[in-house]
Scaffold this motif. Structure first.
Motif, PDB file in Angstrom:
ATOM      1  N   PRO A  59       0.819  -1.233   0.000  1.00  0.00           N
ATOM      2  CA  PRO A  59       0.000   0.000   0.000  1.00  0.00           C
ATOM      3  C   PRO A  59       0.840   1.266   0.000  1.00  0.00           C
ATOM      4  N   LEU A  60       2.008   1.196   0.660  1.00  0.00           N
ATOM      5  CA  LEU A  60       2.865   2.383   0.667  1.00  0.00           C
ATOM      6  C   LEU A  60       3.371   2.700  -0.743  1.00  0.00           C
ATOM      7  N   ILE A  61       3.765   1.667  -1.491  1.00  0.00           N
ATOM      8  CA  ILE A  61       4.246   1.875  -2.854  1.00  0.00           C
ATOM      9  C   ILE A  61       3.108   2.374  -3.753  1.00  0.00           C
ATOM     10  N   MET A  62       1.909   1.807  -3.584  1.00  0.00           N
ATOM     11  CA  MET A  62       0.779   2.253  -4.396  1.00  0.00           C
ATOM     12  C   MET A  62       0.455   3.723  -4.098  1.00  0.00           C
ATOM     13  N   ARG A  63       0.572   4.106  -2.816  1.00  0.00           N
ATOM     14  CA  ARG A  63       0.322   5.510  -2.475  1.00  0.00           C
ATOM     15  C   ARG A  63       1.408   6.403  -3.048  1.00  0.00           C
ATOM     16  N   LEU A  64       2.639   5.927  -3.018  1.00  0.00           N
ATOM     17  CA  LEU A  64       3.735   6.708  -3.592  1.00  0.00           C
ATOM     18  C   LEU A  64       3.539   6.884  -5.094  1.00  0.00           C
TER      19      LEU A  64
END
Length: 969
Positions: free
Chosen positions: A177-182
């Motif tokens: 999720p952190l990568i998708m948000r980034l």
């Protein structure tokens, strides 16, 4: 001192602005760590016994701790208060710490992990139990400089498949999720650049490559995704028009790779955005890349993307939609023009883009031409699109598409007050017939409404406009076929009792307009330059009329002919109409008992025969001798000339007289046979030169084909070709042989061979010179790919010439064989050319062995020398091939030895055969025989290439047969 300042001060001890020698790096890093721990008030847990990698990893770990502590303090301080400010020096310090984290922490550990994945060992790699993964909450201005590093580690472990996961290395699910948000935070261009960097650096890791592809697709479907991809490849600088092919191909590959699950949804999203990019005025490179991608998509017939593209471009032109804006059709037209302008001139793409919309485009052109207030730029745009299409497509496709104009009922075009155009419901109306009063007749005559080409009934397509458009295309073949099809349609419509009389009138007006437009001999020659189609129609029309309605016997008493029908007697070329004749034909007394019956078949016969006279008039050499179908037409005219109505009888007799005179003139004038299909060689030559100057590749290729056919031995024109034209044709072939298009250079190769075969044999000397020139010095080793390709193609022409020479090779062998042998012996020549020369020598041997016999010793010794020097043992293995490096002079490539052995074998076999047939002593000395036997035996057992070893054994067997022939056995 605040906690934030203390943390930054502690982190400063991990950084040293002075460069440290690699030999002192470990001790320096230990000292920095000691100072760092002292500043924090803790004790160090690492000493000199640790390795350099361990010390670097500890430094990276502590650098990340400083960054995380700073982030926590910033987040805590911003709750209810103003955020503390970081100075430029502090930001630089944090960037340096983050660089240390990636360089000595994340990257080495990730490399250890990646190297462990293919291994089947269950023991974990030291130092790889955990991975330093920066948190996404750190300062944005610092983070953006390390997006590829973050993505590389996060994707590698966040999307780690179960097959690679272990107890000590589980997938980092929280990273996803952190990568998708980034990815959602970053602009598409930056995200695409970062993903591309990750893919290139970890191309060998399958799950990383797949994940990057998935994330790339998500970026592309963002509103600015397609434009972001172009910005990532070309940059965001405006007015950049330097576009490299590899960049275009890269963009095309990316955009043409949809997700496996939803390709239709993907293309439905990105195709309109690619199309809109064609109107990008500030970035020519973006516009060019969009055109390239769309052309690649259109090349895949029946593909999902191709259907969506044509839908986006064609719908505003094909369908009536009151909800669309008035600019939609104009935008679609400009987009079509931009796409064609920025794409390669492919007939296939032009056809797929324009053929479906030709009927509405023609309707729009007619509307714009009829409206004096039309936008001249838009009018010229539509005309250019139609003209481009007409000059590219095949004749058959053109006829089929143009015929849809007659049935185009999808709506009319209208122009609004703002100048926009749109399709509206309705079809072209047919005005009702009305009687003219004397006053109306006078006004109509003064306004030109009664001209022969006037469209009194407002039929569509308007005959004069359509014929003018067809003539503007300069396609006589299309115009001729349209003319024939109109004649056939007119005949069928006349014979259909339920047919539309206005449609019949439309066909008749079009026929008359074409005939009027071609009334002078120069134009009619183009229309009737290939009369076979028209003659076939004439035969079918006369045959149909005679079988369905046989010509009746004439009545005993003939009265004045008054038919009351619209006639076509003016179909003849250069026919003078007497004054007053129209008034006579205007009388209608068909109902009178004594009038001569004049049926639809009779009128069709009259039309057909007048057309026959026009064809004969336009082709002075046309006779039954050149076109046998005229014999059948001559027989079909006999009953009409005998028993038909008087008007038809007259023209039928005239036609039979002309045909008889033509045939008699051919018999008495000269035994020479004329051919209507054969053009003068100089005319063909000039036509070919004109086509060769055309910017469109297929047109140039056709011009070269004409030249090749002109010099071919089976062409009758070659015997009449002026020898003065041969040097120019030769130069054209030599220039064309360098073309990258295979169709063009193959025609040039065959043309050169035909020139040598049919004209001057001195051309052979020049071909050999061009093939072997400048191959004796050191410059031969610096040849370009183009030079090698050109010589290889010249070699193909020489091969054709050699094979056609037969026994004549004995007279020209001294011109060919010695230069080729010099090329083979030269070690500075690219190996590809040396192999090609060996192939040509083999052609000489296979064509005429006696021509090679005087050079047997030199050739045999040369092959033995080559094999002894260039043989390669079985120990090393070649990692590259000759095809991968065509300009290389590496003589160890197996194809060179194979070619040498092949030529040596056929040389030995040919000499053996000649020795047996002539009972002569072959020119094989014992010393040469022994040397050849030893060399072939050694190669057959030691060469690295299996095929070379087999060929060496076969050559040794052939040598044994030659030795037997030498001793007379």
């Amino acid at each position: 001192m605040s906690e934030l300042a203390a943390t930054l001060r502690a982190g400063s001890f991990l950084i040293d602005s002075t460069s440290t020698p690699q030999t002192q790096l470990k001790s320096t890093l230990l000292q920095r760590l000691q100072n760092y721990y002292n500043c924090l008030g803790t004790s160090s847990t690492i000493d000199d016994s640790a390795s350099l990698e361990t010390v670097q990893l500890r430094t990276a770990d502590e650098a990340l701790s400083v960054i995380e502590k700073v982030q926590q303090l910033l987040d805590a301080d911003t709750v209810g208060t103003a955020a503390p400010l970081l100075g430029t020096r502090d930001l630089n310090q944090l960037r340096t710490l983050l660089s240390i984290t990636f360089r000595w922490g994340t990257d080495p550990l990730l490399s250890h992990i990646i190297s462990s994945w293919p291994s089947t060992s269950s023991s974990p790699i030291a130092g790889a139990k955990s991975l330093i993964l920066p948190r996404l909450q750190m300062i944005t201005t610092i983070l953006q400089r390390h997006i590829p590093e973050i993505l590389k580690s996060s994707i590698s472990l966040g999307w780690l498949p179960k097959s690679l996961a272990t107890d000590t290395m589980p997938p980092l699910d929280e990273a996803r999720p952190l990568i998708m948000r980034l990815m959602a935070m970053l602009p598409p261009a930056e995200a695409i650049v970062a993903l591309g960097s990750v893919m290139s650096s970890t191309s060998s890791v399958l799950h990383v490559r797949r994940t990057c592809g998935y994330l790339m697709s998500r970026q592309l479907i963002r509103p600015e995704g397609v434009k972001g991809l172009c910005a990532a490849v070309f940059g965001d600088q405006e007015d950049v028009d330097n576009v490299e092919l590899d960049k275009l191909q890269h963009i095309s590959r990316v955009l043409n790779t949809p997700p496996a699950t939803k390709p239709e949804e993907y293309f439905s999203t990105i195709v309109p955005r690619i199309v809109s990019l064609l109107q990008e005025s500030h970035h020519p490179a973006y516009r060019r890349s969009a055109a390239f991608v769309l052309s690649q998509m259109l090349s895949a017939e029946g593909g999902t993307a191709a259907k969506i593209i044509t839908g986006v471009l064609h719908d505003p032109l094909l369908h009536v939609n009151p909800d669309t804006e008035s600019t939609a059709a104009t935008v679609a037209l400009r987009t079509l023009a931009t796409l064609l302008t920025n794409s390669d001139p492919s007939p296939k793409i032009i056809s797929s883009l324009l053929s479906p919309v030709v009927p509405p485009l023609y309707g729009l052109l007619f509307h714009l031409d009829s409206n004096r207030m039309s936008d001249p730029e838009l009018k010229e745009l539509v005309r250019s699109l139609l003209t481009t299409w007409a000059r590219i497509v095949s004749t058959l496709e053109a006829i089929d598409v143009l015929w849809f104009i007659f049935d185009d009922e999808s709506g009319q075009w209208r122009t609004d007050l703002e100048g926009g155009i749109r399709r509206v419901a309705g079809t072209q109306p047919y005005e009702k017939l009305s009687l003219f009063t004397p006053e109306d007749l006078k006004k109509a005559h003064e306004s030109g409404e009664l001209d022969s080409g006037a469209n009194i009934l407002n039929v569509y397509p308007e005959p004069r406009h359509l014929v003018t458009f067809l003539k503007s295309t300069n396609r006589d073949d299309i115009l001729s076929d349209v003319f024939v099809r109109l004649l056939e349609s007119y005949r069928d419509s006349k014979n259909d009792d339920n047919g539309n009389p206005l449609r019949t009138l439309l066909y008749l007006q079009l026929i008359m307009q074409i005939q009027t437009g071609m009334s002078d001999s120069s134009k009619s020659a183009g229309l009737f330059s290939k009369p076979i189609q028209i003659l076939i129609f004439i035969k079918q029309a006369l045959n149909t009329a005679s079988t369905s309605h046989p010509v009746p016997a004439p009545p005993p008493k003939q009265k004045k002919e008054n038919t009351g029908h619209l006639r076509m007697s003016d179909l003849r070329l250069n026919v003078e109409i007497e004054e007053g004749s129209s008034s006579e034909k205007g009388d209608s007394d068909d109902d009178l008992s004594d009038s001569e019956a004049f049926t639809a078949d009779d009128e069709m016969n009259e039309t057909t025969i007048n057309l026959l006279l026009s064809v004969l008039e336009a082709n002075e050499t046309l006779s039954a001798r050149t076109e046998p179908i005229l014999n059948e037409i001559f027989e079909l005219l006999e009953p009409i000339a005998t028993n038909g109505p008087s008007a038809v009888r007259a023209v039928a007799r005239e036609a039979r007289m002309v045909m008889t005179a033509r045939l008699a003139l051919g018999d008495s004038a000269s035994p020479k046979r004329f051919n209507a299909e054969t053009e003068d060689p100089r005319e063909i030559y000039q036509k070919a030169l004109k086509l060769l100057q055309d910017p469109i590749l297929p047109v140039r290729a056709h011009g070269l084909l004409l030249l090749r056919q002109l010099v071919s031995s089976d062409s009758p024109e070659s015997k009449k070709l002026d020898p003065a034209l041969v040097p120019a044709i030769q130069e054209i072939f030599l220039q064309s042989i360098q073309d990258d298009d295979s169709y063009i250079f193959l025609n040039a190769v065959q043309g050169l061979a035909a020139l040598v075969d049919n004209f001057d044999r001195s051309i052979l000397k020049r071909l050999v010179h061009l093939y072997t020139k400048q191959l004796d010095g050191l410059e031969a080793g610096n040849m370009s790919q183009q030079d090698v390709d050109t010589r290889i193609r010249l070699g193909e022409a020489l091969s054709l010439v050699i094979r056609r020479c037969g026994e004549a090779l004995g007279a020209t062998g001294n011109v060919i064989i010695p230069p080729l042998l010099r090329v083979v012996r030269s070690r500075t020549v690219p190996t590809t050319l040396r192999t090609s020369s060996l192939s040509l020598l083999a052609d000489c041997q296979n064509t005429y062995a006696l021509a090679v016999l005087p050079y047997f010793v030199d050739l045999a010794e040369g092959m033995v020398d080559l094999l002894q020097v260039e043989t390669s043992s079985a120990t090393p293995v070649q990692n590259s091939t000759m095809d991968d490096h065509p300009t290389s002079t590496n003589s160890k490539f197996p194809p060179l030895r194979r070619a040498a052995l092949h030529f040596l074998s056929i040389l030995i076999r040919g000499t053996t055969k000649e020795a047996y047939e002539s009972s002569g002593n072959p020119p094989l000395s014992p010393e040469l025989s022994k040397r050849m036997r030893i060399t072939l035996g050694y190669i057959s057992g030691t060469d690295e290439d299996m095929l070379v070893r087999v060929m060496a054994r076969e050559a040794a067997e052939d040598l044994a047969q030659l030795e037997l022939a030498r001793v007379g056995l």
